[in-house]
Scaffold this active site. Structure first.
Site, PDB file in Angstrom:
ATOM      1  N   LEU A  25      20.857 -75.955  50.434  1.00 15.62           N
ATOM      2  CA  LEU A  25      20.955 -76.900  48.988  1.00 15.62           C
ATOM      3  C   LEU A  25      22.124 -76.325  48.208  1.00 15.62           C
ATOM      4  O   LEU A  25      22.803 -76.981  47.452  1.00 15.62           O
ATOM      5  CB  LEU A  25      19.741 -76.884  48.505  1.00 15.62           C
ATOM      6  CG  LEU A  25      18.534 -77.428  49.204  1.00 15.62           C
ATOM      7  CD1 LEU A  25      17.458 -77.463  48.148  1.00 15.62           C
ATOM      8  CD2 LEU A  25      18.749 -79.120  49.359  1.00 15.62           C
ATOM      9  N   GLY A  26      22.498 -75.074  48.438  1.00 20.58           N
ATOM     10  CA  GLY A  26      23.430 -74.412  47.571  1.00 20.58           C
ATOM     11  C   GLY A  26      23.604 -72.796  47.842  1.00 20.58           C
ATOM     12  O   GLY A  26      22.798 -72.131  48.783  1.00 20.58           O
ATOM     13  N   GLY A  28      24.998 -68.909  46.331  1.00 12.67           N
ATOM     14  CA  GLY A  28      25.155 -68.138  45.351  1.00 12.67           C
ATOM     15  C   GLY A  28      25.937 -66.727  45.445  1.00 12.67           C
ATOM     16  O   GLY A  28      26.273 -66.460  46.681  1.00 12.67           O
ATOM     17  N   GLY A  31      23.153 -64.802  48.155  1.00 13.44           N
ATOM     18  CA  GLY A  31      22.298 -65.589  49.151  1.00 13.44           C
ATOM     19  C   GLY A  31      22.502 -67.049  48.741  1.00 13.44           C
ATOM     20  O   GLY A  31      23.469 -67.603  48.720  1.00 13.44           O
ATOM     21  N   VAL A  33      20.085 -71.230  48.659  1.00 20.47           N
ATOM     22  CA  VAL A  33      18.870 -72.043  48.131  1.00 20.47           C
ATOM     23  C   VAL A  33      18.761 -72.847  49.174  1.00 20.47           C
ATOM     24  O   VAL A  33      19.733 -73.630  49.689  1.00 20.47           O
ATOM     25  CB  VAL A  33      19.013 -72.854  47.119  1.00 20.47           C
ATOM     26  CG1 VAL A  33      17.853 -73.564  46.623  1.00 20.47           C
ATOM     27  CG2 VAL A  33      19.230 -71.842  45.832  1.00 20.47           C
ATOM     28  N   ASP A 141      25.127 -70.235  32.347  1.00 24.86           N
ATOM     29  CA  ASP A 141      25.485 -70.740  33.381  1.00 24.86           C
ATOM     30  C   ASP A 141      25.318 -72.489  33.516  1.00 24.86           C
ATOM     31  O   ASP A 141      24.763 -72.878  34.489  1.00 24.86           O
ATOM     32  CB  ASP A 141      25.478 -70.364  34.605  1.00 24.86           C
ATOM     33  CG  ASP A 141      26.369 -70.719  35.742  1.00 24.86           C
ATOM     34  OD1 ASP A 141      27.393 -71.148  35.500  1.00 24.86           O
ATOM     35  OD2 ASP A 141      26.215 -70.559  37.040  1.00 24.86           O
TER      36      ASP A 141
END
Length: 279
Positions: A25-26, A28, A31, A33, A141
């Protein structure tokens, strides 16, 4: 820190709890998600992983990010802030599970923004930020990718990976975190050593509002104030709000109280405020 709420696993998360990763999903700093499904297919959840051996950051940094985020999220409760998290310390990674929002982030919804949705999301995010700031917490953020849309169509502030508690001893040392284009201009001025991080959050909220008003993501190099003052002809009631949130001088920028009071003074907001907050 709420270490008692962090479960220690002797295998990786997916084997320990019978989940299967579906898709990313995303991504960072250390790591990603992922959307994960329970093996019986009855449950979908978002799984945030921080790799303990990531080349992008030291283990000490990763530990600090994880434990700070967990501690913050376990101690706050607001209908427009992500909740229902679980945290796990696995052999090779730290893991956090949270609700999955099929509607995705605000970024996906920008092209379909209406005045009603802009008003609704701005009210909800102002409420969420006021809640955080009243508890000496800053997000650091705020951007469309970090606002999820619930099945009920509400804005949910998420990703507290760089959030922190502001104290009198931390104001000058908690760093210049933020995403280019959303980060307050003073954070990029190396001559400035102390910041009002609450007002940095407000600047980021202003950029997010700008994106909603123009209905698309804009370049990080955009001169937002110039656009507000000279280029845009259809921003209407948001012009004053944008001017005060995007002000380059923090001392002149609105805080959550200023913003909420302005929104409450706008006649067309009355019914929406009553609908959202019952007042």
């Amino acid at each position: 820190m709420n270490y008692l709420f962090i479960t220690t696993c002797h295998q990786d998360f997916y084997h320990s709890f019978g989940f299967t990763p579906v898709r990313v999903l995303g991504k960072g700093l250390a790591g990603d998600v992922k959307l994960a499904r329970s093996r019986d297919g009855s449950n979908l959840t978002a799984v945030k992983t921080l790799n303990k051996n990531s080349p992008a950051a030291s283990l000490e940094t990763i530990q600090k990010l994880f434990f700070t985020e967990v501690d913050i999220l376990l101690n706050i409760k607001h209908k427009n802030i992500i909740g229902n998290i679980m945290a796990y310390d696995c052999p090779r990674e730290y893991v956090m599970t949270m609700p999955y929002y099929p509607s995705g982030s605000l970024t996906r919804h920008l092209p379909n923004m209406t005045t009603y949705l802009i008003d609704k999301y701005l009210l909800q995010l102002t409420s969420a930020l006021n809640y955080l700031h009243s508890r000496q917490l800053v997000h650091r953020d705020i951007k469309p990718d970090n606002v999820l849309i619930s099945q009920d169509g509400d804005a949910i502030l998420s990703d507290f990976g760089v959030a922190c508690l502001v104290t009198t001893t931390s104001v000058s040392i908690i760093g210049r975190m933020g995403t280019p284009g959303y980060k307050a201009p003073e954070l990029s001025d190396m001559r400035i050593q102390c910041f009002d991080f609450y007002l940095c959050d407000m600047y980021s909220l202003g950029v997010l509002l700008f994106n909603m008003v123009v209905r698309h993501l804009v370049s990080p190099n955009t001169d937002y104030l110039a656009c507000v003052q000279h280029l845009l002809t259809d921003i209407g009631v948001y012009r004053v709000i944008l001017q005060y949130l995007l002000c380059k001088y923090p001392q002149m920028r609105w805080n959550t109280t200023h913003l909420h009071n302005h929104l409450a003074s706008m006649p067309h907001m009355a019914s929406l405020i009553h609908q959202q907050f019952g007042c």
